[in-house]
Design a protein around this motif. Structure first.
Motif, mmCIF file in Angstrom:
data_model
loop_
_atom_site.group_PDB
_atom_site.id
_atom_site.type_symbol
_atom_site.label_atom_id
_atom_site.label_comp_id
_atom_site.label_asym_id
_atom_site.label_seq_id
_atom_site.Cartn_x
_atom_site.Cartn_y
_atom_site.Cartn_z
ATOM 1 N N ASP A 66 15.934 1.199 2.811
ATOM 2 C CA ASP A 66 15.667 1.608 4.188
ATOM 3 C C ASP A 66 14.516 2.611 4.215
ATOM 4 O O ASP A 66 14.159 3.187 3.184
ATOM 5 N N PRO A 67 13.873 2.826 5.386
ATOM 6 C CA PRO A 67 12.681 3.686 5.444
ATOM 7 C C PRO A 67 12.907 5.107 4.947
ATOM 8 O O PRO A 67 11.963 5.749 4.475
ATOM 9 N N SER A 68 14.126 5.630 5.037
ATOM 10 C CA SER A 68 14.388 6.995 4.585
ATOM 11 C C SER A 68 14.558 7.092 3.071
ATOM 12 O O SER A 68 14.568 8.192 2.512
ATOM 13 N N GLY A 69 14.694 5.950 2.395
ATOM 14 C CA GLY A 69 14.929 5.957 0.958
ATOM 15 C C GLY A 69 16.342 6.341 0.576
ATOM 16 O O GLY A 69 16.598 6.692 -0.581
ATOM 17 N N ARG A 70 17.286 6.254 1.516
ATOM 18 C CA ARG A 70 18.668 6.652 1.241
ATOM 19 C C ARG A 70 19.576 5.477 0.898
ATOM 20 O O ARG A 70 20.594 5.658 0.228
ATOM 21 N N ARG A 72 13.054 2.639 -9.453
ATOM 22 C CA ARG A 72 12.184 3.599 -8.779
ATOM 23 C C ARG A 72 11.092 4.000 -9.757
ATOM 24 O O ARG A 72 11.364 4.251 -10.929
ATOM 25 N N TRP A 73 9.856 4.065 -9.255
ATOM 26 C CA TRP A 73 8.703 4.332 -10.110
ATOM 27 C C TRP A 73 8.114 5.705 -9.824
ATOM 28 O O TRP A 73 8.189 6.200 -8.698
ATOM 29 N N VAL A 74 7.516 6.296 -10.847
ATOM 30 C CA VAL A 74 6.665 7.474 -10.668
ATOM 31 C C VAL A 74 5.272 6.935 -10.340
ATOM 32 O O VAL A 74 4.588 6.406 -11.225
ATOM 33 N N PRO A 75 4.835 6.976 -9.061
ATOM 34 C CA PRO A 75 3.649 6.229 -8.650
ATOM 35 C C PRO A 75 2.375 6.614 -9.385
ATOM 36 O O PRO A 75 1.518 5.761 -9.623
ATOM 37 N N PHE A 104 0.835 -1.196 0.000
ATOM 38 C CA PHE A 104 0.000 0.000 0.000
ATOM 39 C C PHE A 104 0.874 1.251 0.000
ATOM 40 O O PHE A 104 1.997 1.249 0.523
ATOM 41 N N SER A 105 0.318 2.331 -0.575
ATOM 42 C CA SER A 105 0.987 3.633 -0.498
ATOM 43 C C SER A 105 1.022 4.090 0.950
ATOM 44 O O SER A 105 0.329 3.545 1.818
ATOM 45 N N SER A 106 1.825 5.113 1.243
ATOM 46 C CA SER A 106 2.036 5.544 2.620
ATOM 47 C C SER A 106 0.760 6.048 3.287
ATOM 48 O O SER A 106 0.627 5.974 4.507
ATOM 49 N N ASN A 107 -0.197 6.560 2.524
ATOM 50 C CA ASN A 107 -1.465 6.995 3.108
ATOM 51 C C ASN A 107 -2.613 6.032 2.821
ATOM 52 O O ASN A 107 -3.766 6.331 3.147
ATOM 53 N N GLY A 108 -2.320 4.882 2.226
ATOM 54 C CA GLY A 108 -3.293 3.818 2.072
ATOM 55 C C GLY A 108 -4.311 3.994 0.970
ATOM 56 O O GLY A 108 -5.261 3.204 0.883
ATOM 57 N N ASP A 109 -4.151 4.967 0.082
ATOM 58 C CA ASP A 109 -5.160 5.194 -0.947
ATOM 59 C C ASP A 109 -4.819 4.537 -2.279
ATOM 60 O O ASP A 109 -5.617 4.600 -3.221
ATOM 61 N N VAL A 110 -3.650 3.887 -2.374
ATOM 62 C CA VAL A 110 -3.254 3.169 -3.590
ATOM 63 C C VAL A 110 -2.655 1.826 -3.174
ATOM 64 O O VAL A 110 -1.860 1.754 -2.235
ATOM 65 N N LEU A 111 -3.074 0.777 -3.886
ATOM 66 C CA LEU A 111 -2.501 -0.553 -3.689
ATOM 67 C C LEU A 111 -1.678 -0.905 -4.922
ATOM 68 O O LEU A 111 -2.187 -0.884 -6.046
ATOM 69 N N PHE A 112 -0.387 -1.223 -4.708
ATOM 70 C CA PHE A 112 0.498 -1.648 -5.785
ATOM 71 C C PHE A 112 0.603 -3.172 -5.756
ATOM 72 O O PHE A 112 0.770 -3.777 -4.686
ATOM 73 N N LEU A 113 0.525 -3.784 -6.923
ATOM 74 C CA LEU A 113 0.660 -5.226 -7.069
ATOM 75 C C LEU A 113 1.797 -5.523 -8.038
ATOM 76 O O LEU A 113 1.934 -4.855 -9.066
ATOM 77 N N PHE A 167 11.288 -12.862 -10.629
ATOM 78 C CA PHE A 167 10.699 -12.680 -9.306
ATOM 79 C C PHE A 167 10.889 -11.235 -8.866
ATOM 80 O O PHE A 167 11.987 -10.697 -8.912
ATOM 81 N N SER A 168 9.785 -10.591 -8.443
ATOM 82 C CA SER A 168 9.824 -9.158 -8.184
ATOM 83 C C SER A 168 8.919 -8.825 -7.013
ATOM 84 O O SER A 168 7.921 -9.510 -6.774
ATOM 85 N N TYR A 169 9.269 -7.779 -6.279
ATOM 86 C CA TYR A 169 8.420 -7.332 -5.170
ATOM 87 C C TYR A 169 8.529 -5.819 -5.017
ATOM 88 O O TYR A 169 9.567 -5.224 -5.320
ATOM 89 N N PRO A 170 7.427 -5.175 -4.530
ATOM 90 C CA PRO A 170 7.403 -3.715 -4.390
ATOM 91 C C PRO A 170 7.802 -3.280 -2.989
ATOM 92 O O PRO A 170 7.626 -4.016 -2.015
ATOM 93 N N MET A 171 8.313 -2.043 -2.881
ATOM 94 C CA MET A 171 8.667 -1.425 -1.596
ATOM 95 C C MET A 171 8.243 0.036 -1.651
ATOM 96 O O MET A 171 8.694 0.773 -2.540
ATOM 97 N N VAL A 172 7.376 0.464 -0.743
ATOM 98 C CA VAL A 172 6.953 1.859 -0.674
ATOM 99 C C VAL A 172 7.760 2.558 0.405
ATOM 100 O O VAL A 172 7.800 2.113 1.559
ATOM 101 N N ARG A 173 8.418 3.641 0.031
ATOM 102 C CA ARG A 173 9.200 4.439 0.979
ATOM 103 C C ARG A 173 8.808 5.899 0.792
ATOM 104 O O ARG A 173 9.197 6.524 -0.198
ATOM 105 N N GLY A 174 8.007 6.419 1.738
ATOM 106 C CA GLY A 174 7.503 7.775 1.598
ATOM 107 C C GLY A 174 6.599 7.869 0.380
ATOM 108 O O GLY A 174 5.648 7.100 0.222
ATOM 109 N N SER A 175 6.896 8.797 -0.522
ATOM 110 C CA SER A 175 6.106 8.959 -1.735
ATOM 111 C C SER A 175 6.678 8.171 -2.910
ATOM 112 O O SER A 175 6.165 8.281 -4.034
#
Length: 293
Positions: free
Chosen positions: A114-118, A93-96, A28-37, A63-71
Motif C-alpha cells: 500500500d502507498p504508506s508502506g505498512r 525491500r531494497w536499499v535503493p 521511477f523513484s518518488s522524485n523521478g531521479d532514479v529509474l528501477f528496472l 517473474f518479478s516487478y518493482p514497487m516504489v513506496r516513499g523512499s
C-alpha cells in the motif's frame, strides 16, 4: 525505452538478451531521479537525467516487478523456491542507493504494497489477505469473495482495495477499518487488470472478449449506479497494460509495441442507469439533492 513528453528521441537503457516472456518492469523513484528496472529478478537502477547505471543486482529468479513506496523499493518475485514450499513468492525491500535486498517475507500471491508502506495485500483463492510489514506478520483475512479473486489493487490514498473475481464483479473494500460488506460492487465482465487514478477518484477495469478489448472507467465520487465511461479500440487484439498519468488527465494503454493515450474529460459526463421504462421528463428538487424521473 524512456520517452519524453516533447517528442525527443527515446532513451534506450539496459542490455537484456531475448528471453521470451521475461518482461522488463520499470518504476521511477518518488522524485523521478532514479529509474528501477526488474527483469526476472535482474534488478538495476539508473540515474536521471545522467542515465548512469548506479547498480545491478541478481535477486531470486522468477517473474518479478518493482514497487516504489516513499523512499523504499520493494519487489515481488514469483520464486520457484518459494512455490516449492507452498507459497507464491518472495517480498523483498531494497536499499535503493546500494542495491541491497532484504527479505521481508514469503507471501501467498502476487499483490502490492500500500502507498504508506505498512501493508502487503494479495489474493489467495476467494480470500483477500493483508500482511503487516512493520513488523512483518502472517496474513489476516480482509474479505472473502464468492469466486476466486483474479486481481487486487490498492487506491493511492491507501483507504480501499479494489478486487475483481471470476464472477465478473469488482468489489471495493476499506483497507484498515473492519467491514463484512464492500463499499461498492461494480459489474465488469472480462476484466484482466485494474488501475486506480492518481487521486483515487477513478478506477479503470480493462479486459477483452472475442479478441476485442474495452476499458470501463468509473468515477468513484459519482452516485452509486452511475455508468462507467467505456473506451474501446477495435483495431488491436492485445491489451497488455493500463495506467493513469500522474495528473489523471490521461489513461494510457499498451498494445504489443505501442502505447495509446486516451484523454479523460474532467468532469466526465455521468450516466445513471437502471430505470425500468422510458424516461420522458425529469425534475430536480430546488436544492438539487433529489431527481425524479
Amino acid at each position: 525505452q524512456v520517452r519524453h513528453r516533447d517528442g525527443r528521441e527515446p532513451i534506450v537503457l539496459g542490455d537484456y538478451p531475448s528471453g521470451g516472456f521475461q518482461i522488463v518492469c520499470p518504476a521511477f523513484s518518488s522524485n523521478g531521479d532514479v529509474l528501477f528496472l526488474d527483469r526476472w529478478g535482474d534488478v538495476s537502477a539508473y540515474s536521471f537525467p545522467e542515465r548512469r547505471e548506479l547498480w545491478r543486482t541478481r535477486s531470486a529468479e522468477g517473474f518479478s516487478y518493482p514497487m516504489v513506496r516513499g523512499s523504499s523499493l520493494y519487489t515481488f518475485t514469483a520464486s520457484s523456491t518459494a512455490q516449492a514450499d507452498g507459497v507464491a513468492g518472495l517480498l523483498q525491500r531494497w536499499v535503493p542507493d546500494r542495491g541491497t535486498p532484504h527479505l521481508v517475507g514469503v507471501v501467498e500471491g502476487s499483490g502490492g504494497v500500500d502507498p504508506s508502506g505498512r501493508f502487503y495485500i494479495c489474493p489467495r483463492g476467494r480470500d483477500l489477505l493483508v500482511h503487516d510489514l512493520k513488523p512483518w506478520s502472517g496474513p489476516r483475512l480482509r474479505a472473502r469473495h464468492p469466486k476466486d479473486i483474479e486481481w487486487a489493487e490498492t487506491s493511492p490514498d491507501g483507504r480501499m482495495v479494489a478486487a475483481w473475481d471470476a464472477s465478473g464483479d469488482v468489489r471495493l473494500w476499506p483497507l484498515q477499518s473492519p467491514s463484512r460488506q464492500p463499499l461498492r460492487v461494480l459489474s465488469s465482465r472480462d476484466t484482466g487488470t485494474l488501475a486506480f487514478g492518481p487521486a483515487g477518484r477513478r478506477l479503470a477495469a480493462a479486459g477483452g472478449q472475442n479478441q476485442r478489448w474495452l476499458i470501463r472507467v468509473w468515477d468513484l465520487t459519482a452516485p452509486p449506479g452511475t455508468e462507467p465511461l467505456v473506451i474501446r479500440r477495435n483495431d488491436q487484439t492485445f491489451l497488455n497494460f493500463v495506467t493513469f498519468d500522474p495528473t489523471g488527465r490521461w489513461l494510457v494503454t499498451t498494445h504489443v509495441s505501442e502505447a495509446a493515450f486516451w484523454p479523460l474529460r474532467d468532469p466526465a459526463p455521468l450516466v445513471l442507469a437502471g430505470h425500468g421504462s422510458l424516461i420522458q421528463s425529469l425534475a430536480f428538487t430546488p436544492h438539487g439533492l433529489l431527481l425524479s424521473a
